[in-house]
Scaffold this motif. Structure first.
Motif, PDB file in Angstrom:
ATOM      1  N   ASN A  45      30.374  45.260  25.456  1.00 55.35           N
ATOM      2  CA  ASN A  45      31.446  45.638  24.464  1.00 55.35           C
ATOM      3  C   ASN A  45      31.042  44.834  23.145  1.00 55.35           C
ATOM      4  N   ASN A  46      29.075  45.087  23.027  1.00 57.73           N
ATOM      5  CA  ASN A  46      29.047  44.024  22.149  1.00 57.73           C
ATOM      6  C   ASN A  46      29.092  42.827  21.131  1.00 57.73           C
ATOM      7  N   ALA A  47      29.199  42.502  22.705  1.00 55.78           N
ATOM      8  CA  ALA A  47      30.262  41.102  22.116  1.00 55.78           C
ATOM      9  C   ALA A  47      29.664  39.141  21.891  1.00 55.78           C
ATOM     10  N   ILE A  48      29.698  38.780  21.164  1.00 55.42           N
ATOM     11  CA  ILE A  48      28.371  37.995  20.859  1.00 55.42           C
ATOM     12  C   ILE A  48      28.802  36.500  21.811  1.00 55.42           C
ATOM     13  N   LYS A  49      30.118  36.611  22.411  1.00 50.50           N
ATOM     14  CA  LYS A  49      31.177  35.062  22.706  1.00 50.50           C
ATOM     15  C   LYS A  49      32.737  35.549  23.171  1.00 50.50           C
ATOM     16  N   VAL A  50      32.561  34.935  24.763  1.00 46.78           N
ATOM     17  CA  VAL A  50      33.658  35.106  25.419  1.00 46.78           C
ATOM     18  C   VAL A  50      34.662  33.899  25.620  1.00 46.78           C
ATOM     19  N   ASN A  51      35.559  34.571  24.879  1.00 53.18           N
ATOM     20  CA  ASN A  51      36.783  33.395  24.974  1.00 53.18           C
ATOM     21  C   ASN A  51      37.374  32.889  25.516  1.00 53.18           C
ATOM     22  N   GLU A  52      38.358  34.326  26.227  1.00 59.11           N
ATOM     23  CA  GLU A  52      38.777  33.937  27.314  1.00 59.11           C
ATOM     24  C   GLU A  52      39.075  35.362  28.630  1.00 59.11           C
ATOM     25  N   VAL A  53      38.999  33.979  30.149  1.00 58.57           N
ATOM     26  CA  VAL A  53      39.410  35.737  31.358  1.00 58.57           C
ATOM     27  C   VAL A  53      40.547  35.194  31.790  1.00 58.57           C
ATOM     28  N   PHE A  54      40.976  36.242  32.539  1.00 54.11           N
ATOM     29  CA  PHE A  54      42.132  35.760  33.093  1.00 54.11           C
ATOM     30  C   PHE A  54      41.830  36.830  34.299  1.00 54.11           C
ATOM     31  N   LEU A  55      41.962  35.839  35.741  1.00 53.20           N
ATOM     32  CA  LEU A  55      41.515  36.268  36.792  1.00 53.20           C
ATOM     33  C   LEU A  55      42.787  36.751  37.572  1.00 53.20           C
ATOM     34  N   GLU A  56      42.469  37.556  38.587  1.00 54.30           N
ATOM     35  CA  GLU A  56      43.656  37.068  39.805  1.00 54.30           C
ATOM     36  C   GLU A  56      42.936  36.578  40.820  1.00 54.30           C
ATOM     37  N   ILE A  57      43.408  36.327  41.763  1.00 56.00           N
ATOM     38  CA  ILE A  57      43.075  35.464  42.503  1.00 56.00           C
ATOM     39  C   ILE A  57      43.908  35.999  44.372  1.00 56.00           C
ATOM     40  N   GLY A  58      43.809  36.276  44.750  1.00 55.55           N
ATOM     41  CA  GLY A  58      44.633  36.561  45.978  1.00 55.55           C
ATOM     42  C   GLY A  58      44.734  35.174  47.179  1.00 55.55           C
ATOM     43  N   GLU A  59      45.686  34.596  47.627  1.00 49.98           N
ATOM     44  CA  GLU A  59      45.580  33.508  48.087  1.00 49.98           C
ATOM     45  C   GLU A  59      45.026  33.350  49.855  1.00 49.98           C
ATOM     46  N   LEU A  60      44.894  35.350  50.217  1.00 51.95           N
ATOM     47  CA  LEU A  60      44.340  35.294  51.800  1.00 51.95           C
ATOM     48  C   LEU A  60      42.883  35.491  50.830  1.00 51.95           C
ATOM     49  N   THR A  61      41.962  34.731  49.763  1.00 55.59           N
ATOM     50  CA  THR A  61      40.776  35.057  49.431  1.00 55.59           C
ATOM     51  C   THR A  61      40.270  33.584  49.475  1.00 55.59           C
ATOM     52  N   ALA A  62      40.885  32.543  49.826  1.00 54.25           N
ATOM     53  CA  ALA A  62      40.921  30.515  50.394  1.00 54.25           C
ATOM     54  C   ALA A  62      40.631  30.012  49.117  1.00 54.25           C
ATOM     55  N   LEU A  63      40.217  30.768  47.764  1.00 51.55           N
ATOM     56  CA  LEU A  63      40.059  30.128  46.718  1.00 51.55           C
ATOM     57  C   LEU A  63      40.275  29.353  46.531  1.00 51.55           C
TER      58      LEU A  63
END
Ligand SMILES: [Zn+2]
Length: 121
Positions: free
Chosen positions: A21-39
């Motif tokens: 996307n020709n971005a210079i900077k990543v400002n914010e990232v939204f993640l979804e992590i399932g309980e079972l991933t044990a992360l």
């Protein structure tokens, strides 16, 4: 710690998307992590902050939301959340129906580990 390899894969895809996307900077990232991933979200954030040094995602804000485990019972057709699992048993999770104790269930949610959206500039 399997967080490190997973965090690496997530950052790779974030940087890849930013580049496309020709971005210079990543400002914010939204993640979804399932309980079972044990992360562990706190551990993940720490690793993200470390491995993004010197990349477009350096200093980005990481929002991690945990997805509860949801099942569909093959016996009584109960569908919905199950009680939170004890973290210690994550690697040998015993997942059963809260209604009839059946262990033959389909896992509908709880295994996700994905970038939901991100803000770039
Ligand atoms: Zn059931």
């Amino acid at each position: 710690m399997h967080e490190i390899s997973i965090a690496g894969a997530i950052i790779d895809s974030v940087l890849d998307a930013a580049k496309k996307n020709n971005a210079i900077k990543v400002n914010e990232v939204f993640l979804e992590i399932g309980e079972l991933t044990a992360l562990n979200p706190d551990q993940l954030k720490f690793i993200f902050e470390t491995i993004t040094q010197g990349t477009a995602a350096q200093g980005a804000c990481f929002n991690i939301s945990t997805i509860k485990t949801s099942i569909r019972c093959k016996k009584c057709s109960y569908k919905g959340d199950i009680e939170s699992l004890d973290r210690l048993h994550f690697f040998i999770p015993v997942i059963k129906c809260p209604q009839c104790d059946e262990t033959d269930v389909d896992i509908v949610a709880g295994r996700e580990c994905c970038v939901k959206k991100m803000k770039i500039s």
